[in-house]
Design an enzyme around this catalytic site. Structure first.
Site, PDB file in Angstrom:
ATOM      1  N   TYR A 131      18.574 -16.407   4.135  1.00  9.93           N
ATOM      2  CA  TYR A 131      18.675 -15.957   2.744  1.00  9.93           C
ATOM      3  C   TYR A 131      19.996 -16.381   2.114  1.00  9.93           C
ATOM      4  N   GLU A 173      10.202  -7.909   5.987  1.00  3.43           N
ATOM      5  CA  GLU A 173       9.952  -8.884   7.066  1.00  3.43           C
ATOM      6  C   GLU A 173      10.336  -8.304   8.430  1.00  3.43           C
ATOM      7  N   TYR A 224      -4.355 -14.521   8.260  1.00  2.00           N
ATOM      8  CA  TYR A 224      -4.217 -15.958   8.548  1.00  2.00           C
ATOM      9  C   TYR A 224      -3.110 -16.173   9.570  1.00  2.00           C
ATOM     10  N   ARG A 239       0.860 -25.191   8.018  1.00  2.00           N
ATOM     11  CA  ARG A 239      -0.069 -24.726   6.979  1.00  2.00           C
ATOM     12  C   ARG A 239      -0.688 -23.427   7.454  1.00  2.00           C
ATOM     13  N   GLN A 240      -1.226 -22.697   6.511  1.00  2.00           N
ATOM     14  CA  GLN A 240      -1.858 -21.427   6.850  1.00  2.00           C
ATOM     15  C   GLN A 240      -3.377 -21.616   6.967  1.00  2.00           C
ATOM     16  N   THR A 312     -14.076 -18.859   4.932  1.00  2.00           N
ATOM     17  CA  THR A 312     -13.398 -18.520   6.200  1.00  2.00           C
ATOM     18  C   THR A 312     -12.950 -17.062   6.234  1.00  2.00           C
ATOM     19  N   VAL A 422      -5.272 -16.258  -2.393  1.00  2.00           N
ATOM     20  CA  VAL A 422      -5.038 -17.602  -2.926  1.00  2.00           C
ATOM     21  C   VAL A 422      -4.701 -18.523  -1.754  1.00  2.00           C
ATOM     22  N   PHE A 423      -5.419 -19.625  -1.608  1.00  2.00           N
ATOM     23  CA  PHE A 423      -5.141 -20.577  -0.530  1.00  2.00           C
ATOM     24  C   PHE A 423      -4.023 -21.533  -0.947  1.00  2.00           C
ATOM     25  N   GLY A 424      -2.954 -21.011  -1.515  1.00  2.00           N
ATOM     26  CA  GLY A 424      -1.819 -21.826  -1.932  1.00  2.00           C
ATOM     27  C   GLY A 424      -0.720 -20.879  -2.347  1.00  2.00           C
TER      28      GLY A 424
HETATM   29  C1  LIG Z   1      -3.226 -17.632   3.136  1.00  2.00           C
HETATM   30  C2  LIG Z   1      -3.896 -18.987   3.244  1.00  2.00           C
HETATM   31  C3  LIG Z   1      -5.046 -19.115   3.997  1.00  2.00           C
HETATM   32  C4  LIG Z   1      -5.678 -20.351   4.082  1.00  2.00           C
HETATM   33  N1  LIG Z   1      -6.818 -20.474   4.834  1.00  2.00           N
HETATM   34  C5  LIG Z   1      -7.442 -21.668   4.918  1.00  2.00           C
HETATM   35  C6  LIG Z   1      -8.626 -21.815   5.706  1.00  2.00           C
HETATM   36  O1  LIG Z   1      -9.089 -20.870   6.350  1.00  2.00           O
HETATM   37  N2  LIG Z   1      -9.231 -23.033   5.751  1.00  2.00           N
HETATM   38  C7  LIG Z   1      -8.729 -24.105   5.043  1.00  2.00           C
HETATM   39  O2  LIG Z   1      -9.324 -25.192   5.128  1.00  2.00           O
HETATM   40  N3  LIG Z   1      -7.609 -23.995   4.296  1.00  2.00           N
HETATM   41  C8  LIG Z   1      -6.943 -22.814   4.233  1.00  2.00           C
HETATM   42  N4  LIG Z   1      -5.785 -22.699   3.499  1.00  2.00           N
HETATM   43  C9  LIG Z   1      -5.233 -23.918   2.870  1.00  2.00           C
HETATM   44  C10 LIG Z   1      -4.361 -24.676   3.896  1.00  2.00           C
HETATM   45  O3  LIG Z   1      -3.227 -23.897   4.241  1.00  2.00           O
HETATM   46  C11 LIG Z   1      -3.820 -26.014   3.359  1.00  2.00           C
HETATM   47  O4  LIG Z   1      -3.222 -25.790   2.109  1.00  2.00           O
HETATM   48  C12 LIG Z   1      -4.898 -27.067   3.247  1.00  2.00           C
HETATM   49  O5  LIG Z   1      -5.470 -27.322   4.518  1.00  2.00           O
HETATM   50  C13 LIG Z   1      -4.313 -28.374   2.690  1.00  2.00           C
HETATM   51  O6  LIG Z   1      -3.250 -28.766   3.524  1.00  2.00           O
HETATM   52  P1  LIG Z   1      -2.985 -30.331   3.775  1.00  2.00           P
HETATM   53  O7  LIG Z   1      -1.745 -30.458   4.578  1.00  2.00           O
HETATM   54  O8  LIG Z   1      -4.192 -30.989   4.283  1.00  2.00           O
HETATM   55  O9  LIG Z   1      -2.744 -30.850   2.297  1.00  2.00           O
HETATM   56  P2  LIG Z   1      -1.333 -31.210   1.658  1.00  2.00           P
HETATM   57  O10 LIG Z   1      -0.778 -32.431   2.285  1.00  2.00           O
HETATM   58  O11 LIG Z   1      -0.512 -29.992   1.645  1.00  2.00           O
HETATM   59  O12 LIG Z   1      -1.807 -31.568   0.178  1.00  2.00           O
HETATM   60  C14 LIG Z   1      -2.252 -30.556  -0.684  1.00  2.00           C
HETATM   61  C15 LIG Z   1      -2.637 -31.174  -2.017  1.00  2.00           C
HETATM   62  O13 LIG Z   1      -1.505 -31.788  -2.586  1.00  2.00           O
HETATM   63  C16 LIG Z   1      -1.799 -33.118  -2.932  1.00  2.00           C
HETATM   64  N5  LIG Z   1      -0.598 -33.934  -2.733  1.00  2.00           N
HETATM   65  C17 LIG Z   1       0.096 -34.090  -1.583  1.00  2.00           C
HETATM   66  N6  LIG Z   1       1.124 -34.953  -1.776  1.00  2.00           N
HETATM   67  C18 LIG Z   1       1.047 -35.354  -3.055  1.00  2.00           C
HETATM   68  C19 LIG Z   1       1.801 -36.245  -3.849  1.00  2.00           C
HETATM   69  N7  LIG Z   1       2.849 -36.896  -3.349  1.00  2.00           N
HETATM   70  N8  LIG Z   1       1.424 -36.424  -5.136  1.00  2.00           N
HETATM   71  C20 LIG Z   1       0.364 -35.756  -5.659  1.00  2.00           C
HETATM   72  N9  LIG Z   1      -0.390 -34.907  -4.953  1.00  2.00           N
HETATM   73  C21 LIG Z   1      -0.054 -34.701  -3.676  1.00  2.00           C
HETATM   74  C22 LIG Z   1      -2.920 -33.554  -1.996  1.00  2.00           C
HETATM   75  O14 LIG Z   1      -3.704 -34.599  -2.549  1.00  2.00           O
HETATM   76  C23 LIG Z   1      -3.707 -32.282  -1.885  1.00  2.00           C
HETATM   77  O15 LIG Z   1      -4.608 -32.152  -2.956  1.00  2.00           O
HETATM   78  C24 LIG Z   1      -5.134 -21.479   3.409  1.00  2.00           C
HETATM   79  C25 LIG Z   1      -3.959 -21.334   2.661  1.00  2.00           C
HETATM   80  C26 LIG Z   1      -3.341 -20.103   2.587  1.00  2.00           C
HETATM   81  C27 LIG Z   1      -2.069 -19.979   1.795  1.00  2.00           C
HETATM   82  C1  HEM Z   2      14.876 -13.666  -2.537  1.00  2.00           C
HETATM   83  C2  HEM Z   2      14.595 -14.742  -1.845  1.00  2.00           C
HETATM   84  C3  HEM Z   2      13.248 -15.409  -1.792  1.00  2.00           C
HETATM   85  C4  HEM Z   2      12.221 -15.358  -2.669  1.00  2.00           C
HETATM   86  C5  HEM Z   2      12.137 -14.594  -3.961  1.00  2.00           C
HETATM   87  C6  HEM Z   2      11.164 -16.180  -2.143  1.00  2.00           C
HETATM   88  C7  HEM Z   2       9.947 -16.364  -2.764  1.00  2.00           C
HETATM   89  C8  HEM Z   2       8.889 -17.057  -2.211  1.00  2.00           C
HETATM   90  C9  HEM Z   2       7.575 -17.167  -2.802  1.00  2.00           C
HETATM   91  C10 HEM Z   2       7.165 -16.564  -4.120  1.00  2.00           C
HETATM   92  C11 HEM Z   2       6.812 -17.892  -1.968  1.00  2.00           C
HETATM   93  C12 HEM Z   2       5.329 -18.248  -2.145  1.00  2.00           C
HETATM   94  C13 HEM Z   2       4.529 -17.133  -1.473  1.00  2.00           C
HETATM   95  C14 HEM Z   2       3.012 -17.291  -1.625  1.00  2.00           C
HETATM   96  O1  HEM Z   2       2.458 -16.873  -2.622  1.00  2.00           O
HETATM   97  O2  HEM Z   2       2.392 -17.827  -0.731  1.00  2.00           O
HETATM   98  C15 HEM Z   2       7.638 -18.264  -0.843  1.00  2.00           C
HETATM   99  C16 HEM Z   2       7.226 -19.060   0.204  1.00  2.00           C
HETATM  100  C17 HEM Z   2       8.103 -19.603   1.098  1.00  2.00           C
HETATM  101  N1  HEM Z   2       9.424 -19.281   1.282  1.00  2.00           N
HETATM  102 FE1  HEM Z   2      10.489 -17.955   0.212  1.00  2.00          FE
HETATM  103  N2  HEM Z   2      11.570 -16.738  -0.970  1.00  2.00           N
HETATM  104  C18 HEM Z   2      12.830 -16.296  -0.713  1.00  2.00           C
HETATM  105  C19 HEM Z   2      13.611 -16.598   0.381  1.00  2.00           C
HETATM  106  C20 HEM Z   2      13.279 -17.548   1.302  1.00  2.00           C
HETATM  107  C21 HEM Z   2      14.131 -17.954   2.383  1.00  2.00           C
HETATM  108  C22 HEM Z   2      15.498 -17.391   2.723  1.00  2.00           C
HETATM  109  C23 HEM Z   2      13.481 -18.937   3.052  1.00  2.00           C
HETATM  110  C24 HEM Z   2      14.014 -19.687   4.250  1.00  2.00           C
HETATM  111  C25 HEM Z   2      14.295 -20.931   4.276  1.00  2.00           C
HETATM  112  C26 HEM Z   2      12.207 -19.134   2.404  1.00  2.00           C
HETATM  113  C27 HEM Z   2      11.227 -20.014   2.792  1.00  2.00           C
HETATM  114  C28 HEM Z   2       9.938 -20.047   2.280  1.00  2.00           C
HETATM  115  C29 HEM Z   2       8.907 -20.941   2.770  1.00  2.00           C
HETATM  116  C30 HEM Z   2       9.068 -21.987   3.873  1.00  2.00           C
HETATM  117  C31 HEM Z   2       7.755 -20.652   2.030  1.00  2.00           C
HETATM  118  C32 HEM Z   2       6.382 -21.352   2.126  1.00  2.00           C
HETATM  119  C33 HEM Z   2       6.469 -22.565   1.243  1.00  2.00           C
HETATM  120  C34 HEM Z   2       5.158 -23.261   1.034  1.00  2.00           C
HETATM  121  O3  HEM Z   2       4.159 -22.906   1.646  1.00  2.00           O
HETATM  122  O4  HEM Z   2       5.153 -24.190   0.212  1.00  2.00           O
HETATM  123  N3  HEM Z   2      12.116 -18.275   1.343  1.00  2.00           N
HETATM  124  N4  HEM Z   2       8.890 -17.734  -1.010  1.00  2.00           N
END
Ligand SMILES: Cc1cc2nc3c(=O)[nH]c(=O)nc-3n(C[C@H](O)[C@H](O)[C@H](O)COP(=O)(O)OP(=O)(O)OC[C@H]3O[C@@H](n4cnc5c(N)ncnc54)[C@H](O)[C@@H]3O)c2cc1C
Ligand code: HEM
Length: 434
Positions: A131, A173, A224, A239-240, A312, A422-424
């Site tokens: 942090y 956490e 997840y 990824r999740q 899923t 939300v899967f993102g």
């Molecule tokens: C809580 C949670 C649960 C999930 N559960 C599932 C599940 O059960 N099953 C499942 O299939 N998925 C699930 N997901 C989604 C999963 O985590 C991934 O996001 C998904 O598999 C895509 O990951 P990826 O690495 O293949 O795509 P990424 O490489 O992360 O790409 C994601 C998107 O970004 C675009 N992108 C990447 N790079 C660029 C660039 N340079 N310019 C423009 N666009 C770009 C890609 O074209 C793609 O559309 C879940 C996500 C969350 C948060």
């Molecule tokens: C007050 C401090 C912080 C806030 C408000 C914050 C906020 C967030 C939010 C809003 C998300 C997206 C959550 C979701 O909807 O899935 C996220 C993801 C994440 N955060 Fe933080 N965060 C904080 C601190 C940190 C710290 C200290 C780290 C450590 C390096 C961190 C690493 C990450 C990572 C790796 C993700 C996932 C990124 C992704 O999937 O693209 N965060 N955080």
């Protein structure tokens, strides 16, 4: 801290305008209003709109700055979300929303938002000391983008907001790590791929077994895991993936939809790797189960509305109800492109038959001529009967979930009975109204 008047002002956005439109508030409140010092309250109130307007510019400076200083973090942050800007929007929106929450005593509870971020952080092994790194770089980015407007008093006020947020996240956490029995220094465990099930042309289920000889962790259906994979060039990404079946005892199953790049964007990195690059016997590292998109035991009838990969979340919930409360009413509604794209369809039906009161509906964009059960087009919940006190869990693309929510609210389902996953990362950027 100085109480000098802030120098930033704006007339275009009020703090109320940037309030997050996240999921319905849960009971209770983190109520941190009184924690923000009086001096900072005034400054944050006067500057929230300017920070909100520049939030994306700030995070656009923040991430490269932080990665340059800490290249190791490139392995923890989802580089797909970095490329699309989704994580920047989520972080920026969450900090501004939290500030607004601090200022407004009537603001809905922030607990759900806090829990979602905390679970995501825990699944990625985020530690308290990180942090400081994030805070330093974020506040430096605020100063860089807003320039002279950031007086020492303004900087101090926003630092206070950051640390109030950070302290609450760190506490949440710590609670989650402790509850799961996870040491944040070693948050991942090795799992071996023992079976691949090709569900559809684009969806594979991966059955994973702990490679450390320890039992699989308890998973609440709907949770997840974060899966960490080693990609070409020594890159590592996480990824999740929802635990798509919790009925396997000593094994854990995830179900992955292959993400294909559209309009010139690259194919999804990790989903492609899991489809093409992970063979039986290979190892991946997996976090403890996380997330609060979970069904509580109760007598309330359930509607599980899913689209695409959102299926899923449906199977583990139906499995759990079949095991623990087979008398509970469950309605599943699923939308997909075609029946061939509808993953886990037979398995959900099979488990559903073990329930006393199970109904399923499907909508396909293209329905085969011999398919008399499925409905054509997008999901239309006005076509189906729903019990009065139905509780809804929905998962799928954002436009789909917005549509589900709007149509259910129009039918009189209270918004606080509708939960979504939300899967993102863009819970707030998504602008799902509460
Ligand atoms: C809580 C949670 C649960 C999930 N559960 C599932 C599940 O059960 N099953 C499942 O299939 N998925 C699930 N997901 C989604 C999963 O985590 C991934 O996001 C998904 O598999 C895509 O990951 P990826 O690495 O293949 O795509 P990424 O490489 O992360 O790409 C994601 C998107 O970004 C675009 N992108 C990447 N790079 C660029 C660039 N340079 N310019 C423009 N666009 C770009 C890609 O074209 C793609 O559309 C879940 C996500 C969350 C948060
Ligand atoms: C007050 C401090 C912080 C806030 C408000 C914050 C906020 C967030 C939010 C809003 C998300 C997206 C959550 C979701 O909807 O899935 C996220 C993801 C994440 N955060 Fe933080 N965060 C904080 C601190 C940190 C710290 C200290 C780290 C450590 C390096 C961190 C690493 C990450 C990572 C790796 C993700 C996932 C990124 C992704 O999937 O693209 N965060 N955080």
């Amino acid at each position: 801290m100085s109480t000098a008047a802030p120098t930033m002002s704006s007339t275009t956005t009020s703090p109320a305008d940037v309030r997050p439109s996240g999921p319905a508030p849960t009971s209770g409140s983190t109520a941190p209003t009184r924690l923000l010092s009086a001096a900072s309250r005034e400054i944050v109130a006067a500057t929230a709109s300017v920070v909100a307007e520049h939030a994306e510019a700030i995070t656009a400076v923040f991430y490269p700055k932080m990665f340059a200083e800490n290249p190791d973090l490139l392995r923890v942050f989802n580089q797909g979300n970095q490329a699309t800007g989704e994580q920047s929007r989520a972080l920026a929106a969450s900090v501004v929303a939290y500030a607004v929450h601090l200022l407004d005593p009537q603001a809905p509870s922030f607990d759900h938002v806090m829990r979602r971020i905390a679970y995501k952080h825990c699944s990625l092994g985020i530690r308290p000391e990180q942090y400081t790194i994030v805070g330093r770089n974020l506040l430096a980015a605020v100063a860089e983008v807003l320039g002279d407007a950031v007086t020492p008093a303004v900087a101090a006020a926003w630092e206070e907001v950051y640390w109030l947020f950070g302290a609450q996240l760190i506490a949440e956490e710590a609670r989650i790590y402790a509850e799961a029995g996870v040491d944040p220094a070693t948050p991942l465990r090795p799992y071996r791929l023992v079976r691949r099930i090709e569900e559809t042309a684009d969806v594979v289920s991966l059955v994973l077994e702990p490679a450390d000889g320890e039992p699989v962790p308890a998973t609440v259906p709907g949770q997840y895991v974060s899966v960490f994979v080693d990609l070409a060039g020594g890159r590592r990404q996480a990824r999740q993936y929802t635990v798509s079946s919790t009925a396997l005892g000593t094994r854990l199953q995830i179900t992955v939809r292959r993400v294909r790049g559209v309009n010139g964007a690259p194919d999804g990195e990790v989903s492609s790797f899991l489809h093409d690059g992970l063979a039986v016997d290979d190892l991946v590292e997996v976090s403890a189960p996380a997330g609060d998109f979970v069904v509580q035991p109760s007598d309330t009838p359930l509607l599980l509305a899913s689209a695409g990969a959102g299926i899923t979340t449906v199977l583990p919930i139906v499995e759990n109800i079949a095991r623990t409360q087979p008398e509970r009413t469950v309605i599943v509604a699923h939308a997909d492109r075609t029946a061939q794209d509808h993953a886990l369809r037979e398995t959900v039906q099979h488990v559903g038959r073990q329930l006393d009161d199970f109904t399923s509906y499907t909508w396909y964009e293209t329905v085969a001529p011999d398919d008399r059960r499925s409905r054509p087009g997008y999901m239309d919940l006005s076509e189906i009967a729903l019990p009065d006190d139905v509780q809804v869990f929905t998962c799928g693309p954002l436009p789909f979930m917005r549509h589900v929510r709007t149509s259910l609210v129009a039918r009189g389902v209270p918004a606080d009975r509708i939960r979504y996953e939300v899967f993102g990362p863009d819970l707030w950027a998504a602008q799902i109204p509460s």
